[in-house]
Design a protein around this motif. Sequence first.
Motif, PDB file in Angstrom:
ATOM      1  N   VAL A 177      59.395  49.133   5.658  1.00 43.92           N
ATOM      2  CA  VAL A 177      60.679  48.482   5.370  1.00 43.92           C
ATOM      3  C   VAL A 177      61.874  49.339   5.800  1.00 43.92           C
ATOM      4  O   VAL A 177      62.907  48.811   6.211  1.00 43.92           O
ATOM      5  CB  VAL A 177      60.783  48.104   3.868  1.00 43.92           C
ATOM      6  N   SER A 178      61.723  50.659   5.748  1.00 42.13           N
ATOM      7  CA  SER A 178      62.879  51.503   6.080  1.00 42.13           C
ATOM      8  C   SER A 178      63.121  51.631   7.588  1.00 42.13           C
ATOM      9  O   SER A 178      64.142  52.165   8.000  1.00 42.13           O
ATOM     10  CB  SER A 178      62.696  52.889   5.459  1.00 42.13           C
ATOM     11  N   GLU A 179      62.207  51.129   8.418  1.00 37.90           N
ATOM     12  CA  GLU A 179      62.453  51.193   9.870  1.00 37.90           C
ATOM     13  C   GLU A 179      63.782  50.490  10.162  1.00 37.90           C
ATOM     14  O   GLU A 179      64.006  49.375   9.670  1.00 37.90           O
ATOM     15  CB  GLU A 179      61.333  50.472  10.650  1.00 37.90           C
ATOM     16  N   PRO A 180      64.673  51.130  10.949  1.00 36.21           N
ATOM     17  CA  PRO A 180      65.997  50.532  11.197  1.00 36.21           C
ATOM     18  C   PRO A 180      65.903  49.117  11.769  1.00 36.21           C
ATOM     19  O   PRO A 180      66.675  48.233  11.387  1.00 36.21           O
ATOM     20  CB  PRO A 180      66.639  51.480  12.213  1.00 36.21           C
ATOM     21  N   GLU A 181      64.946  48.891  12.658  1.00 34.81           N
ATOM     22  CA  GLU A 181      64.849  47.550  13.248  1.00 34.81           C
ATOM     23  C   GLU A 181      64.477  46.507  12.191  1.00 34.81           C
ATOM     24  O   GLU A 181      64.978  45.374  12.226  1.00 34.81           O
ATOM     25  CB  GLU A 181      63.814  47.539  14.379  1.00 34.81           C
ATOM     26  N   ILE A 182      63.631  46.903  11.243  1.00 32.44           N
ATOM     27  CA  ILE A 182      63.240  45.955  10.186  1.00 32.44           C
ATOM     28  C   ILE A 182      64.466  45.609   9.335  1.00 32.44           C
ATOM     29  O   ILE A 182      64.710  44.448   9.002  1.00 32.44           O
ATOM     30  CB  ILE A 182      62.107  46.554   9.309  1.00 32.44           C
ATOM     31  N   GLN A 183      65.264  46.623   9.030  1.00 30.23           N
ATOM     32  CA  GLN A 183      66.488  46.379   8.259  1.00 30.23           C
ATOM     33  C   GLN A 183      67.404  45.398   8.980  1.00 30.23           C
ATOM     34  O   GLN A 183      67.966  44.489   8.381  1.00 30.23           O
ATOM     35  CB  GLN A 183      67.226  47.712   8.036  1.00 30.23           C
ATOM     36  N   GLN A 184      67.511  45.606  10.287  1.00 33.20           N
ATOM     37  CA  GLN A 184      68.404  44.752  11.078  1.00 33.20           C
ATOM     38  C   GLN A 184      67.868  43.312  11.122  1.00 33.20           C
ATOM     39  O   GLN A 184      68.621  42.355  10.938  1.00 33.20           O
ATOM     40  CB  GLN A 184      68.535  45.391  12.480  1.00 33.20           C
ATOM     41  N   ILE A 185      66.545  43.151  11.290  1.00 33.39           N
ATOM     42  CA  ILE A 185      65.978  41.787  11.312  1.00 33.39           C
ATOM     43  C   ILE A 185      66.141  41.139   9.929  1.00 33.39           C
ATOM     44  O   ILE A 185      66.497  39.966   9.823  1.00 33.39           O
ATOM     45  CB  ILE A 185      64.489  41.775  11.734  1.00 33.39           C
ATOM     46  N   LEU A 186      65.916  41.931   8.885  1.00 38.97           N
ATOM     47  CA  LEU A 186      66.047  41.370   7.528  1.00 38.97           C
ATOM     48  C   LEU A 186      67.451  40.846   7.278  1.00 38.97           C
ATOM     49  O   LEU A 186      67.632  39.779   6.676  1.00 38.97           O
ATOM     50  CB  LEU A 186      65.677  42.426   6.478  1.00 38.97           C
ATOM     51  N   SER A 187      68.460  41.572   7.773  1.00 43.37           N
ATOM     52  CA  SER A 187      69.816  41.087   7.494  1.00 43.37           C
ATOM     53  C   SER A 187      70.130  39.851   8.342  1.00 43.37           C
ATOM     54  O   SER A 187      70.813  38.934   7.880  1.00 43.37           O
ATOM     55  CB  SER A 187      70.862  42.191   7.632  1.00 43.37           C
ATOM     56  N   ASP A 188      69.584  39.781   9.530  1.00 47.11           N
ATOM     57  CA  ASP A 188      69.768  38.574  10.352  1.00 47.11           C
ATOM     58  C   ASP A 188      69.084  37.373   9.692  1.00 47.11           C
ATOM     59  O   ASP A 188      69.664  36.287   9.593  1.00 47.11           O
ATOM     60  CB  ASP A 188      69.197  38.829  11.758  1.00 47.11           C
ATOM     61  N   VAL A 189      67.861  37.582   9.224  1.00 45.97           N
ATOM     62  CA  VAL A 189      67.099  36.514   8.554  1.00 45.97           C
ATOM     63  C   VAL A 189      67.881  35.997   7.333  1.00 45.97           C
ATOM     64  O   VAL A 189      68.003  34.787   7.113  1.00 45.97           O
ATOM     65  CB  VAL A 189      65.691  37.038   8.145  1.00 45.97           C
ATOM     66  N   ALA A 190      68.432  36.918   6.570  1.00 50.59           N
ATOM     67  CA  ALA A 190      69.116  36.551   5.319  1.00 50.59           C
ATOM     68  C   ALA A 190      70.296  35.612   5.564  1.00 50.59           C
ATOM     69  O   ALA A 190      70.591  34.730   4.754  1.00 50.59           O
ATOM     70  CB  ALA A 190      69.576  37.808   4.586  1.00 50.59           C
ATOM     71  N   LYS A 191      70.963  35.783   6.716  1.00 52.36           N
ATOM     72  CA  LYS A 191      72.140  34.960   7.028  1.00 52.36           C
ATOM     73  C   LYS A 191      71.821  33.466   7.044  1.00 52.36           C
ATOM     74  O   LYS A 191      72.685  32.629   6.799  1.00 52.36           O
ATOM     75  CB  LYS A 191      72.663  35.320   8.422  1.00 52.36           C
ATOM     76  N   TYR A 192      70.597  33.121   7.437  1.00 52.97           N
ATOM     77  CA  TYR A 192      70.260  31.702   7.635  1.00 52.97           C
ATOM     78  C   TYR A 192      69.385  31.140   6.526  1.00 52.97           C
ATOM     79  O   TYR A 192      68.946  30.002   6.596  1.00 52.97           O
ATOM     80  CB  TYR A 192      69.561  31.534   8.997  1.00 52.97           C
ATOM     81  N   ASP A 193      69.125  31.953   5.529  1.00 54.76           N
ATOM     82  CA  ASP A 193      68.172  31.573   4.488  1.00 54.76           C
ATOM     83  C   ASP A 193      68.518  30.229   3.826  1.00 54.76           C
ATOM     84  O   ASP A 193      67.704  29.297   3.802  1.00 54.76           O
ATOM     85  CB  ASP A 193      68.109  32.706   3.443  1.00 54.76           C
ATOM     86  N   ALA A 194      69.742  30.092   3.334  1.00 52.57           N
ATOM     87  CA  ALA A 194      70.123  28.879   2.614  1.00 52.57           C
ATOM     88  C   ALA A 194      70.062  27.660   3.533  1.00 52.57           C
ATOM     89  O   ALA A 194      69.522  26.603   3.171  1.00 52.57           O
ATOM     90  CB  ALA A 194      71.519  29.037   2.038  1.00 52.57           C
ATOM     91  N   GLN A 195      70.592  27.832   4.744  1.00 52.02           N
ATOM     92  CA  GLN A 195      70.596  26.744   5.721  1.00 52.02           C
ATOM     93  C   GLN A 195      69.166  26.271   6.042  1.00 52.02           C
ATOM     94  O   GLN A 195      68.900  25.077   6.163  1.00 52.02           O
ATOM     95  CB  GLN A 195      71.292  27.291   6.979  1.00 52.02           C
ATOM     96  N   MET A 196      68.255  27.213   6.151  1.00 55.14           N
ATOM     97  CA  MET A 196      66.890  26.870   6.538  1.00 55.14           C
ATOM     98  C   MET A 196      66.078  26.263   5.388  1.00 55.14           C
ATOM     99  O   MET A 196      65.059  25.637   5.619  1.00 55.14           O
ATOM    100  CB  MET A 196      66.168  28.096   7.122  1.00 55.14           C
ATOM    101  N   CYS A 197      66.534  26.436   4.160  1.00 58.09           N
ATOM    102  CA  CYS A 197      65.808  25.843   3.026  1.00 58.09           C
ATOM    103  C   CYS A 197      66.258  24.412   2.720  1.00 58.09           C
ATOM    104  O   CYS A 197      65.965  23.868   1.649  1.00 58.09           O
ATOM    105  CB  CYS A 197      65.930  26.727   1.780  1.00 58.09           C
ATOM    106  N   LYS A 198      66.937  23.793   3.678  1.00 62.44           N
ATOM    107  CA  LYS A 198      67.464  22.440   3.498  1.00 62.44           C
ATOM    108  C   LYS A 198      66.385  21.393   3.166  1.00 62.44           C
ATOM    109  O   LYS A 198      66.610  20.514   2.329  1.00 62.44           O
ATOM    110  CB  LYS A 198      68.156  22.057   4.812  1.00 62.44           C
ATOM    111  N   ALA A 199      65.217  21.470   3.798  1.00 62.55           N
ATOM    112  CA  ALA A 199      64.192  20.432   3.595  1.00 62.55           C
ATOM    113  C   ALA A 199      63.800  20.331   2.121  1.00 62.55           C
ATOM    114  O   ALA A 199      63.702  19.229   1.571  1.00 62.55           O
ATOM    115  CB  ALA A 199      62.964  20.714   4.452  1.00 62.55           C
ATOM    116  N   GLU A 200      63.612  21.467   1.480  1.00 63.63           N
ATOM    117  CA  GLU A 200      63.220  21.444   0.061  1.00 63.63           C
ATOM    118  C   GLU A 200      64.319  20.817  -0.796  1.00 63.63           C
ATOM    119  O   GLU A 200      64.037  20.111  -1.752  1.00 63.63           O
ATOM    120  CB  GLU A 200      62.895  22.856  -0.453  1.00 63.63           C
ATOM    121  N   ARG A 201      65.572  21.090  -0.415  1.00 61.84           N
ATOM    122  CA  ARG A 201      66.681  20.490  -1.176  1.00 61.84           C
ATOM    123  C   ARG A 201      66.673  18.971  -1.005  1.00 61.84           C
ATOM    124  O   ARG A 201      66.769  18.228  -1.981  1.00 61.84           O
ATOM    125  CB  ARG A 201      68.034  21.064  -0.716  1.00 61.84           C
ATOM    126  N   LEU A 202      66.530  18.513   0.239  1.00 61.21           N
ATOM    127  CA  LEU A 202      66.515  17.067   0.484  1.00 61.21           C
ATOM    128  C   LEU A 202      65.356  16.408  -0.259  1.00 61.21           C
ATOM    129  O   LEU A 202      65.484  15.309  -0.798  1.00 61.21           O
ATOM    130  CB  LEU A 202      66.386  16.784   1.995  1.00 61.21           C
TER     131      LEU A 202
END
Length: 361
Positions: A177-202
Motif C-alpha cells: 500500500v505504501s508504494e507511491p504508485e499505489i497511493q496515486q492510483i488509490l486517490s484517482d480511484v477515490a475521485k470516481y467512487d460515488a459516480q461509479m456506484c450509481k447502479a446500486e443507487r438506481l
Amino acid sequence: MEQLIDIARKFDIKGEVVEVKPLGNGLINDTFRVVTTDGYPDYVLQRINNAIFKDVELLQNNIEAVTRHIRKKLEAAHTDDIDRKVLTYVHPKGSDKTYLLEEGKYWRVSVFIHDAITRETADEANSYFAGRAFGNFEAMLTDLPGKLGETIPDFHNMELRSRQLKEAVAGDAAGRVSEPEIQQILSDVAKYDAQMCKAERLYREGTLPKRICHCDTKVNNMLFDDKGNILCVIDLDTVMPGFVFSDIGDFLRNAANTVAEDSPEIDKVAFKMETFKAFVKGYLESASSFITPVEKENIPYAALLFPYMQAVRFLTDYINGDTYYKIKYPEHNLVRTRNQMALFHSALSHVDEMAAYVESL
Ligand code: GN1
Ligand code: MG
C-alpha cells in the motif's frame, strides 16, 4: 496428464480418451480439451475453482436451467445445428449430477463444439454480432422459470468492490500500500467512487431492474463461426441476476480496448468508439423487447463502470498479494490495474459522444 485422463474417463463420454491438453486463457477455472478417438466428439474438461464458486451445486443447477431453457427456445424456433449453439454437459457415469467431486476437487465435462473459432479481441463486425447475441441471450432468459442463485453474491456490485478495496488497503497483506504508485492510483480511484456506484443507487430507488445476465462477456467467452457471427455463448458460471450494464460494459472493456487488458503498453490503451457503436447497435436491436429507458440512457455509464470496476478488482488483488486472479509474474495485477484505469479515462473522454449515439438509435 494421466490424472486428468482418469478424471475424464469417469464421465459418460463417447469414444476413448486419447489425450487431455490445456485449453483457453481463463483466469479462474482450469480448462482442458479431451481428445477422443476418431469419429467421436471431443470434450471440455474443467476443474471448477470452488474457492471462488463456493456452491458448486447451485452453480451447476443454474447452468443446467439456463442451457435447458435456451435449448427449448432454439428448438421452438426450429434452429438448425442446436448442439453447436448451446452447451451440453455430460454426467459422471452413474450420477444424476453434472459435476464430479473427487478428493476435494470439482470437475465437469461438456461437449466440445467443433469448427468454432475463439478470439481474444473483436473487430467491428464481431462486435455488432456480439451485441445482438447478448441482447438475444438476455431476451431468451426473460421468461426462465424459477429463480437463479447468485453464484458469487453481489458479483458486480460496485459498492461491494469498493469496500473490498478499502479492506485490502486496511489489511495491507502484501505490504504494497505504501508504494507511491499505489497511493496515486488509490486517490484517482477515490475521485470516481460515488459516480461509479450509481447502479446500486438506481436499484435501491426502484428505477433499475435486475435481470438474468451473463456477467462475463469477455470476447474469449464466446465462440464464433467462420463468418464472424456468434455461434455459442460459453463460460456460464456467472449467469445470474444482475444489471444489463454487466454484459454491455464487460464486453466493451475487453473489445473496445486497443490492446489486451494486461498489456503493459499503457500509452497505447484507448477506447474504440467504432466498437462501442457496433456493439450497442446490435445489442439494442435484440434487446428492444425488454430494455427500459433508464437502462438505455445509462449505456455510456456501463462503458465507464466496467474498466473502473475491473481496475478496482485487480488493484484489490494486487494489494491482497494476488490471491484471486491467476498471474504470470509478480506485477501482473498492477499492470492490469494501470491498463484498466487508462481505459476508464479514455472512455470518460468519449462520454458525450457515446450518449449522443445512444440517443440517435
Ligand atoms: C475472470 O474466468 P474469466 O477469465 O472468464 C473474472 C471476470 C473478470 C475477468 C478479467 C468469476 O473471468 O469477472 O472480468 O477474469 N471471473 C470471475 O479478465 O471473477
Ligand atoms: Mg472464460
